[in-house]
Design a protein around this motif. Structure first.
Motif, PDB file in Angstrom:
ATOM      1  N   TYR B 437       0.841  -1.207   0.000  1.00 50.44           N
ATOM      2  CA  TYR B 437       0.000   0.000   0.000  1.00 50.44           C
ATOM      3  C   TYR B 437       0.876   1.257   0.000  1.00 50.44           C
ATOM      4  N   ARG B 444      -2.000   5.563 -10.022  1.00 51.60           N
ATOM      5  CA  ARG B 444      -3.258   5.178 -10.650  1.00 51.60           C
ATOM      6  C   ARG B 444      -2.921   4.590 -12.023  1.00 51.60           C
ATOM      7  N   ARG B 516      -9.197  -4.084   3.010  1.00 51.55           N
ATOM      8  CA  ARG B 516      -9.807  -3.549   1.771  1.00 51.55           C
ATOM      9  C   ARG B 516      -9.148  -2.206   1.400  1.00 51.55           C
ATOM     10  N   ASN B 519      -5.692  -2.967   0.137  1.00 54.13           N
ATOM     11  CA  ASN B 519      -5.736  -3.562  -1.200  1.00 54.13           C
ATOM     12  C   ASN B 519      -6.045  -2.528  -2.278  1.00 54.13           C
ATOM     13  N   ARG B 520      -6.922  -1.600  -1.902  1.00 57.70           N
ATOM     14  CA  ARG B 520      -7.294  -0.572  -2.893  1.00 57.70           C
ATOM     15  C   ARG B 520      -6.067   0.207  -3.355  1.00 57.70           C
TER      16      ARG B 520
END
Lengths: 333, 721
Positions: B437, B444, B516, B519-520
């Motif tokens: 992370y 992106r 979550r 992971n994002r």
């Protein structure tokens, strides 16, 4: 007897030969006779603004003064403007020219170098010699002082600084010669009997400020014949020394003492006020004293080379002397 | 032309930082990484220059743009200005020049004097300057002083006096400077532009005349700490930087230079810690920081800018490793009145301290979720406001270049505190989740990156323009300099294999909100992770598992997506060239197959052949064919703490195991021809000649080599033993 006669005749011949070119000093030593070259009356200008009054201009004209020794600036220790923790020799008290140079008067740009600044020049004498000369000549050019034949360095060198000063004048002398100009230096009485003098084309013997100004027992610190004579008596050999001009004082001042200690110089002693415990010693050489010294100097050191010089161009001081007295001071043998 | 894709994803603009980043793998930034105080915007305080320009505008015409005035007053050289003076009619477009030319000869004249003054003052730096020619105006400082002092122009009087003062100062006529100040400037209002300009000259003049204390006071009032420190140094005064800061602060708390200096002190303190020269623990503070700590506590306790100073003190305690004191002091800051800006800074420090001290349990992870979410929002908000022309390099997002407060806070929190703590606590999977992370949360898929190639023949970088991150990963032709040199990669590359496999297995099945979130922001590409898992298995001789993971890696990725490629056949005793796209998978399959064959072989000679092939493959996978088990063999740009695996215990043990297997294999062979062949292959010529003279290889050695002793041991071109 024949032998004695031979010695006597020889001595007479020698003396006759000497008399044609030399004076005999009082101590019997040989001194040089100086050639008169560009002879003229001369005067020092020792102010930070060149703007002679009408009286001063008239004085110049009346006394046929052909040469002005103008102090252009002092070289002193100054904090470097970029690195103030460095003290460097630099020009201060640069003279401002508010008036033109009188017509027909030759200017000798003069620089006064403090002893402290001289010490800092050690190792860099060549560079400083050129900087000083360049600045003097720049000032001459900028202020339209006319054609320059001579530059003068003024420094009260001592035994411990004579080598630095010699290196400085040596390079300045060579540098000026490449520009077809000459170097003169000032010589104080106490420097007369130094083993050698710094290199220059000629010198100006300063016959003022001969005494210890801060000493209460001094009679006249500007000029006292009892201070001058010992120096002159000691001079025996001038053969290999440079030709000299002589500078005489025509100024005075008051020296204030407080409780027996030197306090200050008072430029106008007539209007000075004294407090408790204060005394004022008024000093101004009389013309008789000046002329006495002049005759002794000429007798001991020979006639002046170019000029008798008066110190200095200030009507407030000069008006204490008559024209006749000034003429006598200027007179050359 | 040979192009090396040596470092393909950096911006050329950032090259200098890249070089240093190799040596300082973590925080390389030009401002403190974790310290942030609300500084007064200096540009908000009108500069003396701007005030002067406005005065000129007032004096002439409000219609004249400031830029035009600036051009004439400040930018124009003396030569240009003299040319302006000389022309009869101005035909240019500068409105100020036109105005003064047509309407105000007095200003024309003044500016000529001012420019000459600056010219001469500049020349005067040599101290020996003297002009040689008159040019129709004052050209010496003495003349400039004279003209200025005698001005009859009341409107421009203060400007003329300032010029006189500047010239006097340059001439070292300090007493006159002071007299002029007292006569012309001192009684003017403090905000008067000319007074402000004259102020520092007077401080300097006072210093030069021996009035050191007065000079320091004036510099202090003007906030000129540099001059004060300079004087202190010259005078041998024992004034510390912090002591001066406090003096300045008490004089004028709004002086913008104070916090700027504080920030610098903190930055100097941070460097050695964040560059890991000394480490965070038991750090000895510098004298400046120690004094800053004392000052901060003193000022806060007096009720002055309490939040800022308690926060500062807390941060210095933190830098010193005094967590308890940092925690207590930060609490005081938290309970003080504070701006939203300072609230954020305090909150970040609270998160940092919390990460050090909290028990790593569910309660903490609930807090951590909120903290990371908040930090992420702050990061995105910052990124959205950044000019992308300067951030197109992927380095900005992933590597230390382009570091800024929010990014450094996030990455410091995770990389320096949480990952080591979770690893220490035995939760290697969470450490990997956090590391992933931390490395990728700002990237992106459509992030534009800048590619550059190094042409090693011509020693130059070649700019290849921009790509999206996605395109970069898919068309990199064998050298992914990005994904194999991040912080995550350094962690996963050195983690325990079981943690790595557990992480990879569970990577796409997050458990809970925190996972979550992590992971994002993570890079969870299946090829990327499975290749890492498979490579770890190869490294640990778990070939069947390696086969499983590598089998899942796309052929295209194996060929073009890695940062390494195959060069030699791993099963050849000699150096034999070979390239294969699926080289890791092929190797895993062969090794797994050999393991099974060894187990199943009943004939000792056959078993020995398998063992020797296996041993050769094993040893080569850590030596000549290191790409099978590793992603780098030494220096890798940007890699965090490149691991020297060549000499680590695991490598040594594995090679030792391969050697032992060879010895064992040779010892169980009972076929003399096979034994001679194997000994010959390993260079044991003496053994071949003495023990197997009657074999095919024995014959070769005997007939080609006369002196058997020469072949005792190993042969020069057969580096095995």
């Amino acid at each position: 007897m024949r032998q004695r006669l031979f010695y006597f005749v020889s001595a007479v011949v020698i003396l006759l030969l000497m008399s044609s070119s030399r004076h005999v000093d009082s101590g019997g030593g040989a001194i040089s006779v100086q050639q008169h070259e560009n002879p003229t009356n001369a005067i020092y200008h020792w102010k930070t603004v060149f703007n002679p009054s009408a009286e001063e201009l008239a004085f110049i004209e009346r006394h046929d003064i052909g040469r002005l020794y103008i102090k252009m600036f002092d070289v002193a220790c100054v904090k470097d403007s970029i690195e103030p923790y460095n003290v460097v020799p630099a020009p201060i008290a640069t003279t401002r020219f508010d008036a033109s140079i009188p017509e027909g008067v030759e200017v000798v740009p003069t620089v006064y170098i403090t002893l402290e600044a001289l010490r800092l020049m050690e190792g860099y004498e060549c560079a400083y010699a050129e900087m000083i000369v360049d600045r003097l000549l720049a000032m001459v050019s900028y202020n339209e002082c006319g054609e320059i034949r001579e530059v003068q360095f003024d420094c009260d060198w001592t035994e411990s600084t004579i080598d630095i000063y010699t290196a400085l004048t040596d390079h300045a002398h060579s540098y000026l010669h490449t520009l077809d100009k000459e170097l003169s230096i000032t010589i104080r009485l106490h420097q007369l009997d130094d083993d050698y003098w710094p290199i220059a084309d000629r010198g100006v013997l300063m016959l003022y400020n001969t005494g210890a100004i801060k000493n209460p027992s001094t009679r006249n610190s500007i000029l006292d014949i009892t201070d001058v004579m010992p120096y002159l008596r000691r001079i025996t050999y001038m053969d290999d020394r440079m030709p000299l001009d002589y500078a005489y004082p025509t100024f005075g001042w008051g020296v204030k003492f407080r409780d027996g200690e030197f306090h200050s110089i008072v430029s106008d002693p007539a209007s000075a006020t004294l407090g408790e415990g204060e005394t004022l010693r008024v000093e101004r050489p009389t013309v008789e004293e000046v002329l006495t010294v002049k005759s002794w100097v000429e007798e001991n050191l020979g006639g002046v080379y170019q000029s008798n010089i008066i110190y200095h161009l200030d009507d407030e001081e000069l008006k204490n002397y008559t024209d006749d007295e000034i003429t006598q001071i200027f007179s050359r043998n | 032309m040979r192009l090396l894709r040596f470092l393909a994803v950096i911006s050329l603009l950032l090259l200098p930082e890249i070089g240093r980043a190799c040596y300082y793998p973590w925080y390389y930034c030009s401002s403190p990484a974790l310290y942030r105080v609300e500084q007064i915007d200096e540009s908000a305080v009108e500069s003396k220059k701007m005030a002067n320009l406005r005065d000129w505008q007032q004096m002439t015409s409000l219609d004249i743009p400031i830029d035009d005035i600036e051009r004439v007053v400040y930018s124009m050289t003396l030569e240009e200005y003299e040319a302006l003076c000389a022309v009869e009619h101005y035909t240019g477009s500068n409105m100020f020049a036109r105005w003064i030319k047509e309407n105000d000869p007095a200003i024309m004249e003044f500016l000529l004097l001012a420019k000459r003054n600056e010219f001469v003052r500049f020349s005067y730096n040599s101290l020996w300057y003297y002009p040689t020619m008159k040019v129709g105006g004052p050209m010496t400082l003495e003349e400039i002083i004279d003209v200025s002092l005698n001005t009859k122009d009341e409107r421009l009087r203060s400007r003329y006096m300032l010029q006189a003062m500047r010239a006097m100062y340059t001439l070292c006529r300090y007493d006159e400077c002071i007299e002029l100040w007292e006569r012309e400037f001192e009684s003017r209002p403090m905000e008067d532009t000319m007074r402000r300009h004259a102020y520092l000259y007077i401080a300097g003049a006072l210093y030069h005349t021996g009035e050191v204390d007065k000079a320091i006071d004036m510099y202090a009032e003007a906030g000129d700490i540099n001059s004060i420190l300079y004087i202190a140094q010259l005078e041998g005064l024992d004034i510390s930087k912090v002591e001066l800061l406090e003096r300045l602060y008490r004089n004028n708390p709004n002086n913008p230079t104070i916090l700027e200096r504080v920030v610098n002190i903190v930055y100097e303190e941070e460097g050695p810690i964040f560059f890991r020269e000394n480490g965070y623990e038991n750090h000895v503070l510098s004298n400046n920081s120690r004094e800053l700590l004392d000052m901060s506590l003193r000022l806060a306790s007096e009720g002055r800018d309490v939040a800022i100073w308690y926060y500062t003190a807390a941060y210095i305690y933190y830098l010193e490793g005094r967590l308890y004191d940092a925690d207590r002091t930060l609490m005081l800051a938290e309970h003080s009145h504070k701006s939203p800006f300072m609230s954020e800074s305090i909150e970040v420090l609270r998160i940092i301290i919390d990460a050090h001290t909290a028990k790593l349990d569910k309660r903490y992870e609930q807090r951590l979720l909120k903290q990371l979410t908040w930090l992420e929002e702050k990061n995105y908000a910052y990124i959205d406001g950044v000019d992308m022309n300067y951030t197109s390099s992927v380095s900005f997002y992933v590597f230390p270049t382009g570091l800024y407060y929010w990014k450094s806070s996030m990455q410091y929190l995770i990389n320096e505190i949480l990952v080591p703590r979770y690893q220490e606590a035995g939760n290697g999977v969470r450490a990997l989740q956090l590391a992933n992370y931390s490395s990728y949360f700002l990237l992106r898929p459509n992030t534009s990156i800048h590619e550059s190639y190094y042409d090693s023949d011509n020693y130059e970088w070649i700019d290849m323009g921009y790509d999206t991150l996605n395109d970069y990963r898919h068309f990199i032709y064998g050298f992914n300099a990005l994904d194999y040199s991040t912080f995550f990669f350094s962690v996963v590359d050195t983690s325990d294999i079981d943690d790595v496999l557990a992480y990879v297995e569970g990577a796409n099945t997050p458990n809970g909100e925190l996972e979550r979130l992590l992971n994002r922001g993570s890079y969870l590409d299946r090829d990327f992770l499975y290749d890492i898992a498979g490579t770890h298995c190869l490294r640990n001789m778990r070939y069947a598992e390696a086969e499983h993971y590598l089998n899942e890696v796309d052929y295209y990725y194996s060929n073009y997506g890695l940062n390494v490629s195959q060069k030699y056949d791993p099963f050849e005793f000699e150096r034999v060239r070979k390239t294969s796209g699926d080289f890791r998978l092929d190797f895993a399959r062969e090794m797994a197959s050999l393991e099974r064959a060894m187990d199943n072989a009943t004939n000792s000679n056959v078993r020995a052949r398998y063992m020797i092939r296996y041993a050769i493959g094993l040893k080569n996978s850590f030596t000549r064919c290191w790409e099978l088990t590793h992603y780098y063999d030494g220096y890798v740009p940007h890699t965090y703490d490149t691991h020297s695996w060549w000499s680590d215990a695991h490598t040594k043990a594995t090679i030792g195991k391969a050697n032992a297997m060879v010895q064992e294999a040779l010892s169980i062979i009972d076929d003399r021809e096979l034994a001679a062949e194997m000994h010959y292959m390993f260079g044991n010529f003496r053994t071949v000649a003495l023990d197997y003279p009657d074999t095919y290889y024995g014959d070769i050695v005997r007939t080609q080599c006369d002196h058997l002793n020469d072949y005792d041991g190993h042969c020069l071109d057969k580096h095995w033993w």
